[in-house]
Design an enzyme around this catalytic site. Sequence first.
Site, PDB file in Angstrom:
ATOM      1  N   GLU A 163       0.958  -1.247  -0.115  1.00  0.00           N
ATOM      2  CA  GLU A 163      -0.107  -0.112  -0.037  1.00  0.00           C
ATOM      3  C   GLU A 163       0.754   1.240   0.110  1.00  0.00           C
ATOM      4  OE1 GLU A 163      -2.552  -0.603   3.434  1.00  0.00           O
ATOM      5  OE2 GLU A 163      -3.711  -2.166   2.220  1.00  0.00           O
ATOM      6  N   GLU A 270      -5.934 -10.788  -1.969  1.00  0.00           N
ATOM      7  CA  GLU A 270      -6.674 -10.319  -0.717  1.00  0.00           C
ATOM      8  C   GLU A 270      -8.030 -10.507  -1.086  1.00  0.00           C
ATOM      9  OE1 GLU A 270      -5.278  -7.146   1.708  1.00  0.00           O
ATOM     10  OE2 GLU A 270      -3.325  -7.839   1.580  1.00  0.00           O
TER      11      GLU A 270
END
Length: 367
Positions: A163, A270
Amino acid sequence: MSGLSRGLSRRLVLGSAVALAACEGRAKSQPALAPPLLKSLKDSATFPVGTCVQVSHLDQPLWVQLARAQCSQLTPEWEMKMEYILQPDGTYRFDRPDRIAAFAKANGQRLYCTTLVWYAQKPDAFVKLDESRVNFASAFDNYITTVVGRYRGQAVGWDVVNEAVAEDGEGWRQSLWADKLGDFDHMRRAFDLAKAADPHAVLFINDYNLESLPKKFDTFQRLVERLLKAGAPVGGLGCQSHLAADLPGGAMTRTLQALARFGLPIHVSELDVSLSRVERRFAPRAELERGQAALYTETAEAFAGLPEAQRFALTLWGLRDKDSWLRGENAADAPAPFNDDGWPKDAAHALSDGLSAGLYGNAKPRR
Ligand code: XIL
């Protein structure tokens, strides 16, 4: 899958479900255990299918049975992150990640590891280091070298940088790591250290909302280009795929195809499909559930359509609804393929259908 075969698969597994429930001393009237699909997810796919896992799951026979039947890869959900490994005094603890690694090995499942550098983690052990860049850098180096080295030979891959792109896509995120070691240099450094600690693990940069925020996706791709140009050993691209059930069809396919242009392995790392994080807040639940199933199919099918060498794995961020991190945000959410009792929802059948598209060679045509 036809309604008949689904009904059959549910009935076929019910006997073993009741038997195991009885072994656990549960009343027959209680919800029984997770029935495997007629064809399990891992057997439907030509690539590894994973789930995240917490140590607490390993003590739940129903979860264990479901994960063994459905998955060929495991990712520790949070117990291999700094939040668990690194203690306030700077020492490391590996009891839980070791237990997950041992479970994966005992069950013939691949171990995928997350995560080394994440803006969201700001451990006391680092915060309290003095202002000296040298101390901070050597603690950073030691952490990556020790943690990656510990699972060398078993880990198939690592999320090295997680991220990194700003929420709105305007550049990169601020973080403790960027402040102390440089906004680009800390990433480059982490990749180099991880490579030295485990030359065989595939090293990923991983991010989310790539399918829904074009500007963020663009910045992500520019960052990958820059890392590669600088010689960073980026070995794969992680597309978290925390989807909203009303994401328009086609977005996931376009995103995976655009990522494939780099020629690197891709990890849908994910995957979940939220019924709550939607724009259309007043849409009927049944409509959102149909959207959820369609997105599970599309994602699996688009992934199965990638060139073989680029299909690293498809990982679910929770097998059962009650396992999902999104339950903490909204107790009514049901983002996983299996319900709280471990029974396959339409989403699981839809996912299995999408995965099978690859097996039977009718996945979306390659570019
Ligand atoms: C989440 C886990 O699900 C939680 O259990 C943990 O407390 C925090 O992290 N993006 C990521 C994952 O990269 O690591 C996050 O996982 C979910 C969002």
